[in-house]
Design a protein around this motif. Structure first.
Motif, PDB file in Angstrom:
ATOM      1  N   ILE A  16       0.858  -1.178   0.000  1.00 42.20           N
ATOM      2  CA  ILE A  16       0.000   0.000   0.000  1.00 42.20           C
ATOM      3  C   ILE A  16       0.895   1.229   0.000  1.00 42.20           C
ATOM      4  CG2 ILE A  16      -1.781   1.293   1.235  1.00 42.20           C
ATOM      5  CD1 ILE A  16      -2.500  -1.362   2.611  1.00 42.20           C
ATOM      6  N   ALA A  17       0.724   2.105  -0.936  1.00 41.37           N
ATOM      7  CA  ALA A  17       1.484   3.348  -0.964  1.00 41.37           C
ATOM      8  C   ALA A  17       0.520   4.513  -1.076  1.00 41.37           C
ATOM      9  CB  ALA A  17       2.462   3.367  -2.146  1.00 41.37           C
ATOM     10  N   VAL A  97      -2.382   0.732  -4.588  1.00 35.78           N
ATOM     11  CA  VAL A  97      -2.693  -0.443  -3.783  1.00 35.78           C
ATOM     12  C   VAL A  97      -2.671  -1.697  -4.648  1.00 35.78           C
ATOM     13  CG1 VAL A  97      -4.368  -1.522  -2.235  1.00 35.78           C
ATOM     14  CG2 VAL A  97      -4.153   0.984  -2.298  1.00 35.78           C
ATOM     15  N   THR A  98      -1.995  -2.728  -4.171  1.00 41.70           N
ATOM     16  CA  THR A  98      -1.991  -4.027  -4.832  1.00 41.70           C
ATOM     17  C   THR A  98      -2.541  -5.056  -3.848  1.00 41.70           C
ATOM     18  OG1 THR A  98      -0.016  -3.422  -6.094  1.00 41.70           O
ATOM     19  CG2 THR A  98      -0.593  -5.757  -6.008  1.00 41.70           C
ATOM     20  N   LEU A 124      -5.060   1.101   6.703  1.00 36.78           N
ATOM     21  CA  LEU A 124      -5.460  -0.300   6.625  1.00 36.78           C
ATOM     22  C   LEU A 124      -6.988  -0.429   6.603  1.00 36.78           C
ATOM     23  CD1 LEU A 124      -2.869  -1.723   9.161  1.00 36.78           C
ATOM     24  CD2 LEU A 124      -3.004  -2.333   6.745  1.00 36.78           C
ATOM     25  N   GLN A 125      -7.673   0.363   7.437  1.00 36.56           N
ATOM     26  CA  GLN A 125      -9.129   0.300   7.451  1.00 36.56           C
ATOM     27  C   GLN A 125      -9.708   0.732   6.116  1.00 36.56           C
ATOM     28  OE1 GLN A 125      -9.968   2.743  10.901  1.00 36.56           O
ATOM     29  NE2 GLN A 125     -10.305   0.952  12.188  1.00 36.56           N
ATOM     30  N   LYS A 126      -9.140   1.771   5.519  1.00 37.47           N
ATOM     31  CA  LYS A 126      -9.639   2.257   4.233  1.00 37.47           C
ATOM     32  C   LYS A 126      -9.461   1.210   3.131  1.00 37.47           C
ATOM     33  CE  LYS A 126      -8.328   4.542   0.142  1.00 37.47           C
ATOM     34  NZ  LYS A 126      -9.468   4.027  -0.613  1.00 37.47           N
ATOM     35  N   VAL A 127      -8.295   0.570   3.095  1.00 38.32           N
ATOM     36  CA  VAL A 127      -7.977  -0.363   2.014  1.00 38.32           C
ATOM     37  C   VAL A 127      -8.787  -1.658   2.125  1.00 38.32           C
ATOM     38  CG1 VAL A 127      -6.144  -1.829   1.077  1.00 38.32           C
ATOM     39  CG2 VAL A 127      -5.689   0.574   1.568  1.00 38.32           C
ATOM     40  N   LEU A 244      -2.632 -12.486   5.821  1.00 38.57           N
ATOM     41  CA  LEU A 244      -2.488 -11.420   4.835  1.00 38.57           C
ATOM     42  C   LEU A 244      -1.305 -10.551   5.245  1.00 38.57           C
ATOM     43  CD1 LEU A 244      -3.779 -10.266   2.285  1.00 38.57           C
ATOM     44  CD2 LEU A 244      -5.207  -8.830   3.742  1.00 38.57           C
ATOM     45  N   ASP A 245      -0.251 -10.584   4.451  1.00 40.02           N
ATOM     46  CA  ASP A 245       0.995  -9.901   4.759  1.00 40.02           C
ATOM     47  C   ASP A 245       1.041  -8.562   4.028  1.00 40.02           C
ATOM     48  OD1 ASP A 245       4.543 -10.688   4.208  1.00 40.02           O
ATOM     49  OD2 ASP A 245       3.554  -9.226   5.499  1.00 40.02           O
ATOM     50  N   VAL A 246       1.038  -7.458   4.785  1.00 38.83           N
ATOM     51  CA  VAL A 246       0.899  -6.118   4.212  1.00 38.83           C
ATOM     52  C   VAL A 246       2.186  -5.311   4.397  1.00 38.83           C
ATOM     53  CG1 VAL A 246      -0.429  -3.974   4.250  1.00 38.83           C
ATOM     54  CG2 VAL A 246      -1.554  -6.144   4.776  1.00 38.83           C
ATOM     55  N   THR A 247       2.536  -4.546   3.384  1.00 38.16           N
ATOM     56  CA  THR A 247       3.627  -3.578   3.474  1.00 38.16           C
ATOM     57  C   THR A 247       3.065  -2.198   3.173  1.00 38.16           C
ATOM     58  OG1 THR A 247       5.253  -5.200   2.721  1.00 38.16           O
ATOM     59  CG2 THR A 247       5.877  -2.884   2.585  1.00 38.16           C
ATOM     60  N   ILE A 248       3.243  -1.272   4.119  1.00 33.79           N
ATOM     61  CA  ILE A 248       2.790   0.113   3.940  1.00 33.79           C
ATOM     62  C   ILE A 248       3.998   0.997   3.640  1.00 33.79           C
ATOM     63  CG2 ILE A 248       1.646   2.091   5.018  1.00 33.79           C
ATOM     64  CD1 ILE A 248       0.147   0.162   6.797  1.00 33.79           C
ATOM     65  N   VAL A 249       3.886   1.803   2.597  1.00 33.62           N
ATOM     66  CA  VAL A 249       4.974   2.691   2.185  1.00 33.62           C
ATOM     67  C   VAL A 249       4.418   4.085   1.989  1.00 33.62           C
ATOM     68  CG1 VAL A 249       6.759   3.145   0.448  1.00 33.62           C
ATOM     69  CG2 VAL A 249       6.123   0.788   0.999  1.00 33.62           C
ATOM     70  N   TYR A 250       5.097   5.082   2.577  1.00 35.97           N
ATOM     71  CA  TYR A 250       4.768   6.487   2.329  1.00 35.97           C
ATOM     72  C   TYR A 250       5.920   7.075   1.532  1.00 35.97           C
ATOM     73  CZ  TYR A 250       1.467   5.698   6.151  1.00 35.97           C
ATOM     74  OH  TYR A 250       0.464   5.193   6.952  1.00 35.97           O
ATOM     75  N   PRO A 251       5.758   7.290   0.231  1.00 34.29           N
ATOM     76  CA  PRO A 251       6.880   7.766  -0.611  1.00 34.29           C
ATOM     77  C   PRO A 251       7.410   9.110  -0.139  1.00 34.29           C
ATOM     78  CG  PRO A 251       5.045   6.995  -1.946  1.00 34.29           C
ATOM     79  CD  PRO A 251       4.534   7.032  -0.560  1.00 34.29           C
TER      80      PRO A 251
END
Length: 251
Positions: A16-17, A97-98, A124-127, A244-251
């Motif tokens: 998620i970016a 988002v993927t 996370l809640q939004k996605v 469910l394995d999530v990676t959050i990225v803020y560019p």
């Protein structure tokens, strides 16, 4: 991918970016309006959560409690939907988002993620809203005293955890294992209905200082803490379909 020994499938590839787009309004005004919308949402939803929480507490009939949990979960989804609308209206975020194609609202998930910011929960809640069951978070026990929100989380059956320091355990050995029992009792409430249990595996938000203190071998992550995941798998492993394995990225 081969199935792990636990019988759970690992749903990979869920980055998620999010980055912010420019707005014509001053940022202080946008922040004020956004905060006001969050507060109004809490104030409006709180009486419903509290009433259902009390009814669930005073009528200890399993079928009735399950019904109350289903209703509060639906209300939680509505709560998140309004917060998501707030994000779209005030933040003007650009999302990348993927997600796996086979997410289902009828299955139960253990969701694990890195932890970068206080906004991770909103992200996370939004996605995942309306894609998987309502996200349930492990919270520090002290957070139950947060005005309105604490009781709302209680009504939603968010597990409140009390962590004991090494010094406390040394003085009071009888406390050892109390957090495991509390987690097991909390997770038992979810049996018989789909649920998504969320765990930040690092245990705390990532900062450069924490990264250096831990001498973490990972470039962008702190050392993982397996305790929370182990507690959940121990308590309800047979009731979970996927991790469910999530990676959050803020560019």
């Amino acid at each position: 991918m081969n199935e792990p020994e636990s019988g759970l499938e690992r749903a990979q590839g869920a980055p998620i970016a999010a980055s912010r787009r420019h707005t014509l309004l001053p940022y202080w005004l946008v922040g004020t309006l956004s905060s006001l919308m969050y507060i109004i949402n809490v104030v409006v939803m709180f009486p419903f959560f509290f009433l259902l929480g009390i009814l669930k507490f005073i009528i200890p009939i399993p079928a009735w409690q399950t019904l109350c949990r289903m209703i509060t979960s639906k209300l939680g989804t509505l709560w998140v939907s309004v917060n998501t609308m707030n994000l779209h209206i005030t933040k003007r975020m650009r999302w990348d988002v993927t997600l796996p194609d086979d997410l289902r609202i009828t299955e139960s998930y253990l969701v694990i993620s890195n932890h970068r910011s206080w906004s991770d929960i909103l992200v996370l809640q939004k996605v995942f809203n309306r894609r998987i069951p309502f996200l349930t978070f492990f919270l520090k026990k002290e957070l139950i005293w947060v005005p309105l929100l604490g009781l709302a989380w209680w009504a939603l059956d968010f597990p409140f955890m009390r962590r004991y320091s090494k010094q406390q355990l040394a003085k009071h050995p009888e406390l050892a294992g109390k957090d495991i029992l509390a987690t097991r009792r909390a997770c038992e409430k979810f049996k018989g209905m789909p649920v998504s249990v969320m765990n930040f595996v690092e245990g705390t938000r990532f900062t450069t200082q924490k990264h250096e203190q831990q001498s973490s071998p990972h470039r962008h992550l702190l050392r993982p803490k397996a305790g929370g995941v182990a507690f959940v798998l121990n308590a309800m492993g047979s009731g979970l379909q996927s991790i469910l394995d999530v990676t959050i990225v803020y560019p």
